[in-house]
Structures are given as structure tokens and as C-alpha cells.
Design an enzyme around this catalytic site. Sequence first.
Site, PDB file in Angstrom:
ATOM      1  N   ALA A  90       0.847  -1.199   0.000  1.00 14.80           N
ATOM      2  CA  ALA A  90       0.000   0.000   0.000  1.00 14.80           C
ATOM      3  C   ALA A  90       0.875   1.238   0.000  1.00 14.80           C
ATOM      4  O   ALA A  90       2.047   1.188   0.379  1.00 14.80           O
ATOM      5  CB  ALA A  90      -0.900   0.011   1.238  1.00 14.80           C
ATOM      6  N   TYR A  91       0.276   2.330  -0.440  1.00 11.54           N
ATOM      7  CA  TYR A  91       0.872   3.659  -0.231  1.00 11.54           C
ATOM      8  C   TYR A  91       0.387   4.078   1.146  1.00 11.54           C
ATOM      9  O   TYR A  91      -0.798   4.358   1.349  1.00 11.54           O
ATOM     10  CB  TYR A  91       0.371   4.611  -1.315  1.00 11.54           C
ATOM     11  CG  TYR A  91       0.973   5.994  -1.260  1.00 11.54           C
ATOM     12  CD1 TYR A  91       1.883   6.410  -2.227  1.00 11.54           C
ATOM     13  CD2 TYR A  91       0.638   6.889  -0.252  1.00 11.54           C
ATOM     14  CE1 TYR A  91       2.439   7.687  -2.189  1.00 11.54           C
ATOM     15  CE2 TYR A  91       1.193   8.163  -0.197  1.00 11.54           C
ATOM     16  CZ  TYR A  91       2.086   8.552  -1.161  1.00 11.54           C
ATOM     17  OH  TYR A  91       2.632   9.815  -1.121  1.00 11.54           O
ATOM     18  N   THR A  92       1.290   4.088   2.126  1.00 13.36           N
ATOM     19  CA  THR A  92       0.865   4.286   3.519  1.00 13.36           C
ATOM     20  C   THR A  92       1.328   5.619   4.117  1.00 13.36           C
ATOM     21  O   THR A  92       1.131   5.839   5.316  1.00 13.36           O
ATOM     22  CB  THR A  92       1.407   3.139   4.415  1.00 13.36           C
ATOM     23  OG1 THR A  92       2.825   3.074   4.245  1.00 13.36           O
ATOM     24  CG2 THR A  92       0.779   1.811   4.059  1.00 13.36           C
ATOM     25  N   TYR A 122      -5.488   9.461   1.836  1.00 11.58           N
ATOM     26  CA  TYR A 122      -5.126   8.062   2.122  1.00 11.58           C
ATOM     27  C   TYR A 122      -6.388   7.230   2.381  1.00 11.58           C
ATOM     28  O   TYR A 122      -6.586   6.169   1.783  1.00 11.58           O
ATOM     29  CB  TYR A 122      -4.186   8.019   3.332  1.00 11.58           C
ATOM     30  CG  TYR A 122      -3.927   6.635   3.890  1.00 11.58           C
ATOM     31  CD1 TYR A 122      -3.184   5.700   3.189  1.00 11.58           C
ATOM     32  CD2 TYR A 122      -4.432   6.278   5.148  1.00 11.58           C
ATOM     33  CE1 TYR A 122      -2.947   4.427   3.712  1.00 11.58           C
ATOM     34  CE2 TYR A 122      -4.195   5.018   5.687  1.00 11.58           C
ATOM     35  CZ  TYR A 122      -3.450   4.091   4.962  1.00 11.58           C
ATOM     36  OH  TYR A 122      -3.228   2.844   5.486  1.00 11.58           O
TER      37      TYR A 122
END
Length: 302
Positions: free
Chosen positions: A70-72, A135
Site C-alpha cells: 500500500a501507499y501508507t 489516504y
Amino acid sequence: MSAKRLALLVPGGRGQLGRELARSAVPLVHAPGSGELDLRDAAEVGDAVGSFAETALDNDLRPVVVNAAAYTAVDAAESDADAARSINVDGAAALARACAARRVPLVHMSTDYVFSGDADVPYEPDDPAEPRTVYGRTKLDGERAVLSAGARACVVRTAWVYGAGGQNFVRTMSRLERERDSLSVVDDQVGAPTWTGDLAAGVVQLAGSFAERRDPQRPVLHCTNAGRTSWFSFARAVFAELGADPERVQPCSTEEFPRPAPRPAHSVLSGRAWAAAGLTPLRDWRSALTAAFETDGAALRR
Ligand SMILES: NC(=O)c1ccc[n+]([C@@H]2O[C@H](COP(=O)([O-])OP(=O)(O)OC[C@H]3O[C@@H](n4cnc5c(N)ncnc54)[C@H](OP(=O)(O)O)[C@@H]3O)[C@@H](O)[C@H]2O)c1
């Protein structure tokens, strides 16, 4: 089922959860980092799922994919929405389509950030999602993309994750304990700190259910350590585990620490649906923290 006949493909294998899954007691775990398997490349994703499934079946193992990629970067996402979307939505969708095409079950990880954080009771999986951040919006859209791709899939939302294999709150507190005499930590945001060791065990149990064709009846489940606390009390508990004086940590309010992305005030996720699905509830967050230090103290102190 035991994990004995399971094979896991774990995109995001160099992240906190990915690293923990890589060391779980499953006979075959392939946990590639983004350099080896980039979810933004749909053709690469299709090939990876296909060859993984083949290898698993050749070895009489049952393949399941766990998406730990994931892009966290919650704050960075506010000014980098396209990058967050390309991984959290488009990448997740490509993975789910590949799983559907090859009939491989998918466990997809998601987050408390899909909720507004305005509640004062634990969130159930069906509660209305109202993300307040880029997000959170991309993770919610990713959930929807995964669940509409036609795969046997389950979304697992978790929160406040820490473990040996990544940057996280526990390691930040360990560093600050070395660097500062005292520090202030927000006391008006609550959640359930969740150790990757326990989370990975839960995810493996769920993957085992899929492999046994006992798919969960609900598309979304919540999985965190039990209980609730604030970041301030969590920080004091970390200090206690480090053998430092917890009084060196003082409470402050969110207003005193503005961030680009607003943090949910209330991130407690209900584990009721998890237990109703026959899955083992995770222990209380405080005893999990002690277990984490017993298991991975050297890494958490770094
Ligand atoms: N951390 C938390 O507190 C928390 C809370 C709630 C939910 N979650 C969710 O739990 C899951 C796991 O979180 P985590 O803490 O383990 O995350 P993490 O440590 O940030 O790891 C995420 C991994 O995703 C990989 N990744 C990024 N872009 C990718 C791409 N294009 N293709 C393939 N891999 C890519 C990254 O690899 P590289 O670094 O190599 O690029 C990174 O290792 C995520 O779905 C997250 O949203 C986390």
C-alpha cells in the site's frame, strides 16, 4: 486448517506486515518487495499470481494472496493523491482481477482511516465509511475495487500497526526516549495498537479458512489487538517496556500538533465480526506489546 498446506503470495513483502508474514510458519511464502512485484504493472501482477498458483499447486499447497502492499504515507498522500491512488486503488484492483482470473483467494488489507473517527463506540465493518483524508479515500476505493473484481476476497481492516520490520510509533518512541528528557504525546486520539506478530497470525488463520473453502460470510472484517488506549498512554507503555520512566511522557492535544492529514480521533475497530467468523480474537494490546518486546526487543529498540 493448520497453516501446513498453505502457500502465500504477499505483495508488499518488505513492509511491516509483509515481513512478519514472510517469517510465519507457512510452508511456502513468497513476499516480494515493490522492486520485484510492482502492483502498478498489471501484466507483471497477472504473471506473478499465475506462476505462484502453479508452484503452489505443483507442491500440493493451496494458494492464497495477501495484499500487504500500500501507499501508507498518510501526510504525503494529501499532496500526492495520484501516487496513492495508483497503488491503493488501481494496484489493488489489478491484483484482485488477477486473483479472480486464476481463482486464487485474496485477503486485502485496509485501514481505520476509511472512517471519520467521530464515533465513540467501536466501528463495525458495515458502519458508514466517511474518510477524511486522501489516504483513507484511496483505501476505501481500493476496498470497493477489490470486492467488485469477482475474486473470492475478504478485506481486513486494521489500525495502529507496529512491528520489527518497519518505521512505526514504537520505534519512534524508542528513539525519542534516547534523544530527549521528556516529550508530549497526544492524548485525545484513541485506538488499539496492533502488533504485526498477532496480526499476521490472524491473517494466516483467515487465509487458511479460504484454503479450506470456509470463506468468511462477510466481505469486510476488522482485526486489531483488543482494548483501547490513547497515543499518550501507548507511549507511556512503550517507555515502561524500555525500562524508562513513563512520567517523562506528558499528554497534549491534537490541536497542539497539526498535521497535513487529520488523524481520526476514534480508531477503535470492533472485532465482533472477526470472532463470529470463527477466527481467534487477538489478545489485549498491552500484553501484545510485552510479547512484541520479548520477541523483537532488539529491533523495536533501534
Ligand atoms: N501501518 C499502520 O499503522 C496501518 C494501519 C492500518 C492499516 N494498515 C494497512 O495495513 C497494510 C500493511 O501496512 P504496513 O504497515 O505493513 O505498510 P508498510 O510497512 O508501509 O508497507 C507497505 C509496503 O507496500 C509496498 N509498496 C508500495 N508501493 C508498492 C507498489 N507499487 N507495488 C508493490 N508494493 C508496493 C512498499 O514497498 P517499498 O517500500 O519497497 O516501496 C511497502 O513495503 C496496508 O494495507 C495498510 O494500509 C496499516
